[in-house]
Design an enzyme around this catalytic site. Structure first.
Site, PDB file in Angstrom:
ATOM      1  N   ASP A 115      65.497  75.228  75.472  1.00  0.00           N
ATOM      2  CA  ASP A 115      65.059  74.741  74.163  1.00  0.00           C
ATOM      3  C   ASP A 115      65.875  75.444  73.071  1.00  0.00           C
ATOM      4  O   ASP A 115      65.927  76.688  73.052  1.00  0.00           O
ATOM      5  CB  ASP A 115      63.567  75.083  74.030  1.00  0.00           C
ATOM      6  N   LYS A 117      66.893  66.470  59.293  1.00  0.00           N
ATOM      7  CA  LYS A 117      68.347  66.539  59.511  1.00  0.00           C
ATOM      8  C   LYS A 117      69.043  67.077  58.253  1.00  0.00           C
ATOM      9  O   LYS A 117      69.980  67.869  58.354  1.00  0.00           O
ATOM     10  CB  LYS A 117      68.911  65.153  59.851  1.00  0.00           C
ATOM     11  N   ASN A 175      74.669  54.274  62.444  1.00  0.00           N
ATOM     12  CA  ASN A 175      73.917  53.892  63.655  1.00  0.00           C
ATOM     13  C   ASN A 175      74.842  53.648  64.845  1.00  0.00           C
ATOM     14  O   ASN A 175      75.741  52.823  64.759  1.00  0.00           O
ATOM     15  CB  ASN A 175      73.150  52.585  63.402  1.00  0.00           C
ATOM     16  N   TYR A 220      62.333  62.360  59.671  1.00  0.00           N
ATOM     17  CA  TYR A 220      63.540  62.566  60.503  1.00  0.00           C
ATOM     18  C   TYR A 220      64.727  62.915  59.618  1.00  0.00           C
ATOM     19  O   TYR A 220      65.385  63.945  59.814  1.00  0.00           O
ATOM     20  CB  TYR A 220      63.842  61.304  61.321  1.00  0.00           C
ATOM     21  N   PRO A 265      60.326  42.683  68.888  1.00  0.00           N
ATOM     22  CA  PRO A 265      59.559  42.963  67.658  1.00  0.00           C
ATOM     23  C   PRO A 265      60.498  43.286  66.490  1.00  0.00           C
ATOM     24  O   PRO A 265      61.148  44.331  66.473  1.00  0.00           O
ATOM     25  CB  PRO A 265      58.719  44.192  68.048  1.00  0.00           C
ATOM     26  N   THR A 294      73.573  62.767  60.324  1.00  0.00           N
ATOM     27  CA  THR A 294      73.398  61.314  60.278  1.00  0.00           C
ATOM     28  C   THR A 294      73.617  60.793  58.859  1.00  0.00           C
ATOM     29  O   THR A 294      73.389  61.536  57.880  1.00  0.00           O
ATOM     30  CB  THR A 294      71.968  60.954  60.750  1.00  0.00           C
ATOM     31  N   ASP A 295      73.990  59.530  58.742  1.00  0.00           N
ATOM     32  CA  ASP A 295      74.115  58.921  57.409  1.00  0.00           C
ATOM     33  C   ASP A 295      72.759  58.825  56.719  1.00  0.00           C
ATOM     34  O   ASP A 295      72.689  58.631  55.507  1.00  0.00           O
ATOM     35  CB  ASP A 295      74.790  57.536  57.492  1.00  0.00           C
ATOM     36  N   GLU A 296      71.670  58.973  57.492  1.00  0.00           N
ATOM     37  CA  GLU A 296      70.332  58.829  56.900  1.00  0.00           C
ATOM     38  C   GLU A 296      69.994  59.947  55.918  1.00  0.00           C
ATOM     39  O   GLU A 296      69.064  59.824  55.127  1.00  0.00           O
ATOM     40  CB  GLU A 296      69.265  58.729  58.003  1.00  0.00           C
ATOM     41  N   GLY A 350      72.911  67.386  75.377  1.00  0.00           N
ATOM     42  CA  GLY A 350      73.912  66.579  76.085  1.00  0.00           C
ATOM     43  C   GLY A 350      73.333  65.570  77.057  1.00  0.00           C
ATOM     44  O   GLY A 350      74.076  64.740  77.578  1.00  0.00           O
TER      45      GLY A 350
HETATM   46  N1  LIG Z   1      71.642  57.540  67.702  1.00  0.00           N
HETATM   47  C1  LIG Z   1      72.194  57.365  66.510  1.00  0.00           C
HETATM   48  O1  LIG Z   1      72.441  56.233  66.102  1.00  0.00           O
HETATM   49  C2  LIG Z   1      72.576  58.560  65.669  1.00  0.00           C
HETATM   50  C3  LIG Z   1      73.293  58.339  64.480  1.00  0.00           C
HETATM   51  C4  LIG Z   1      73.686  59.437  63.714  1.00  0.00           C
HETATM   52  C5  LIG Z   1      73.368  60.703  64.125  1.00  0.00           C
HETATM   53  N2  LIG Z   1      72.669  60.913  65.272  1.00  0.00           N
HETATM   54  C6  LIG Z   1      72.399  62.298  65.684  1.00  0.00           C
HETATM   55  O2  LIG Z   1      73.088  62.501  66.900  1.00  0.00           O
HETATM   56  C7  LIG Z   1      72.361  63.422  67.716  1.00  0.00           C
HETATM   57  C8  LIG Z   1      72.092  62.791  69.062  1.00  0.00           C
HETATM   58  O3  LIG Z   1      71.366  61.575  68.887  1.00  0.00           O
HETATM   59  P1  LIG Z   1      70.954  60.691  70.148  1.00  0.00           P
HETATM   60  O4  LIG Z   1      70.715  59.328  69.667  1.00  0.00           O
HETATM   61  O5  LIG Z   1      71.901  60.945  71.256  1.00  0.00           O
HETATM   62  O6  LIG Z   1      69.549  61.369  70.505  1.00  0.00           O
HETATM   63  P2  LIG Z   1      68.632  61.273  71.810  1.00  0.00           P
HETATM   64  O7  LIG Z   1      67.229  61.228  71.309  1.00  0.00           O
HETATM   65  O8  LIG Z   1      69.129  60.203  72.720  1.00  0.00           O
HETATM   66  O9  LIG Z   1      68.899  62.657  72.554  1.00  0.00           O
HETATM   67  C9  LIG Z   1      68.448  63.889  72.051  1.00  0.00           C
HETATM   68  C10 LIG Z   1      68.678  64.928  73.131  1.00  0.00           C
HETATM   69  O10 LIG Z   1      68.300  66.204  72.608  1.00  0.00           O
HETATM   70  C11 LIG Z   1      67.488  66.881  73.574  1.00  0.00           C
HETATM   71  N3  LIG Z   1      66.577  67.767  72.865  1.00  0.00           N
HETATM   72  C12 LIG Z   1      65.561  67.411  72.024  1.00  0.00           C
HETATM   73  N4  LIG Z   1      64.933  68.513  71.574  1.00  0.00           N
HETATM   74  C13 LIG Z   1      65.562  69.585  72.121  1.00  0.00           C
HETATM   75  C14 LIG Z   1      65.388  70.993  72.018  1.00  0.00           C
HETATM   76  N5  LIG Z   1      64.410  71.516  71.263  1.00  0.00           N
HETATM   77  N6  LIG Z   1      66.233  71.785  72.706  1.00  0.00           N
HETATM   78  C15 LIG Z   1      67.225  71.267  73.477  1.00  0.00           C
HETATM   79  N7  LIG Z   1      67.420  69.956  73.631  1.00  0.00           N
HETATM   80  C16 LIG Z   1      66.602  69.116  72.953  1.00  0.00           C
HETATM   81  C17 LIG Z   1      66.757  65.762  74.310  1.00  0.00           C
HETATM   82  O11 LIG Z   1      66.279  66.183  75.575  1.00  0.00           O
HETATM   83  C18 LIG Z   1      67.856  64.700  74.408  1.00  0.00           C
HETATM   84  O12 LIG Z   1      68.663  64.908  75.535  1.00  0.00           O
HETATM   85  C19 LIG Z   1      71.092  63.766  66.938  1.00  0.00           C
HETATM   86  O13 LIG Z   1      71.267  64.988  66.298  1.00  0.00           O
HETATM   87  C20 LIG Z   1      70.953  62.636  65.933  1.00  0.00           C
HETATM   88  O14 LIG Z   1      70.297  63.075  64.785  1.00  0.00           O
HETATM   89  C21 LIG Z   1      72.263  59.855  66.051  1.00  0.00           C
END
Ligand SMILES: NC(=O)c1ccc[n+]([C@@H]2O[C@H](COP(=O)([O-])OP(=O)(O)OC[C@H]3O[C@@H](n4cnc5c(N)ncnc54)[C@H](O)[C@@H]3O)[C@@H](O)[C@H]2O)c1
Length: 332
Positions: free
Chosen positions: A59, A151, A176, A147, A202, A123-125, A8
């Site tokens: 964690d 997922k 995204n 990645y 970049p 994720t859509d990925e 969070g």
């Molecule tokens: N950003 C995007 O565009 C996007 C799109 C689709 C899905 N997602 C998914 O949404 C989720 C959140 O993405 P985001 O962009 O907010 O990521 P982010 O990298 O901004 O945040 C990830 C968070 O997870 C915490 N974290 C990492 N490893 C941890 C662990 N082992 N235990 C507890 N906490 C841990 C980190 O401290 C951080 O607060 C992810 O699962 C990602 O795959 C992201």
């Protein structure tokens, strides 16, 4: 409802927690976050004093940390915690396998024991690249980066726990995201803050890669709906249908910021770079969701947010990020 939210303190998780506290006055949230480089308590500074919000540093790969969080007795668990940056997954895949796969497994084990509802933020990925048309939730998972593969591994574990143990779980696969509080390694905040610092941006290859840009608040409304109304065992795509090439995106940012094409520095393309992601969203629309923010307004608003919040991103860019950036892009 008592919601255990993992990850969070990241970009989407912090926006989601803010939405839940604003829109569901009865809900309480426990945020379990390891505070990796991407986790930032500043993202939730404004809700810290809310008695319905609490935080546990921990964690998701650690059974004791997870057990302690579940002892709070959540009704639902939403797993945002992940390593999320594709480029870092190419140089350090192990961190991704650990958190994204093993961490999800640890949560699922507790979910199975306690019988609570689980939502996996995917994720859509996971579907891989598609040159024409869009992936439905039934499309095969064909991830191309470490990645996306980790997922996808988590998604398959969730599916198996539903089928094998009968847990109550849903999966959301979003496109995204962009908006406030996104760590500046990701393309939009990287480009906006670079331009604010007087640097160039970049751009990978010729900027032909296509992404569907979803405003984070719209995504969080969709996730909240799937959490509360989604059918167990089902996955739901979340996308805005606002596809842009990276070059179009870059030009839109440059225009809003009053900069010219001389601010673009082309750099070698990412390894295995997927050309296009696109998801079909009729399933979540049938639940009653649709995106509200058009791309132009969302981008304007996002640029303005980074202009107004230099105190948020400047410390990040001068910390761990500076070395990471210099190794990757030199003096751009
Ligand atoms: N950003 C995007 O565009 C996007 C799109 C689709 C899905 N997602 C998914 O949404 C989720 C959140 O993405 P985001 O962009 O907010 O990521 P982010 O990298 O901004 O945040 C990830 C968070 O997870 C915490 N974290 C990492 N490893 C941890 C662990 N082992 N235990 C507890 N906490 C841990 C980190 O401290 C951080 O607060 C992810 O699962 C990602 O795959 C992201």
């Amino acid at each position: 409802m008592r919601l255990l939210v993992t990850g969070g303190c990241g970009f989407i998780g912090s926006n989601f927690i803010r939405l839940v506290l604003e829109e569901h006055s009865e809900d309480e949230v426990l945020n379990l976050d390891k505070l990796t480089y991407a986790g930032n308590p500043e993202n939730l500074r404004d809700v810290e004093g809310d008695p319905r919000y609490s935080f546990q540093q921990g964690d998701i790969c650690d059974a004791d940390d997870v057990g302690k969080a579940f002892a709070w007795n959540p009704d639902m668990v939403i797993n945002f915690a992940a390593e999320t940056h594709v480029d870092r997954s190419i140089t350090s895949p192990e961190d991704f396998v650990k958190t994204d796969v093993l961490g999800t497994y640890r949560l699922l084990e507790q979910v199975r024991e306690m019988g609570v509802r689980f939502m996996q933020i995917s994720t859509d990925e996971v579907y891989g690249s598609i040159s024409e048309g869009s992936f439905s939730e039934e499309s095969p998972l064909q991830p191309n980066s470490p990645y996306a593969a980790s997922k996808a591994g988590a998604d398959l574990l969730v599916r198996s726990y539903v089928r094998t143990y009968g847990i109550d779980a849903v999966i959301a696969r979003s496109s995204n995201n962009y908006g406030p509080y996104q760590y500046p390694e990701k393309v939009i905040p990287l480009f906006v803050t670079n331009l604010l610092e007087g640097r160039r941006v970049p751009l990978y290859g010729e900027g032909r890669n296509i992404r569907d840009w979803l405003y984070v608040r719209d995504n969080c409304r969709g996730l909240d709906l799937v959490l509360r109304s989604g059918q167990s065992g089902e996955a739901y795509n979340v996308g805005a249908g606002q596809e842009k090439t990276n070059l179009e995106l870059t030009r839109a940012i440059l225009e809003i910021m009053g900069k010219g094409e001389e601010s673009i520095q082309n750099v070698p393309d990412r390894l295995g770079h997927d050309l296009r992601y696109s998801v079909e969203t009729s399933k979540i629309k049938a639940l009653g969701w649709s995106p509200r923010m058009d791309f132009e307004s969302g981008l304007q608003r996002t640029v303005q947010w980074y202009r107004d919040h230099a105190a948020w991103w400047e410390p990040i860019k001068s910390g761990e990020f500076r070395r990471y950036y210099a190794e990757k892009y030199g003096d751009i």
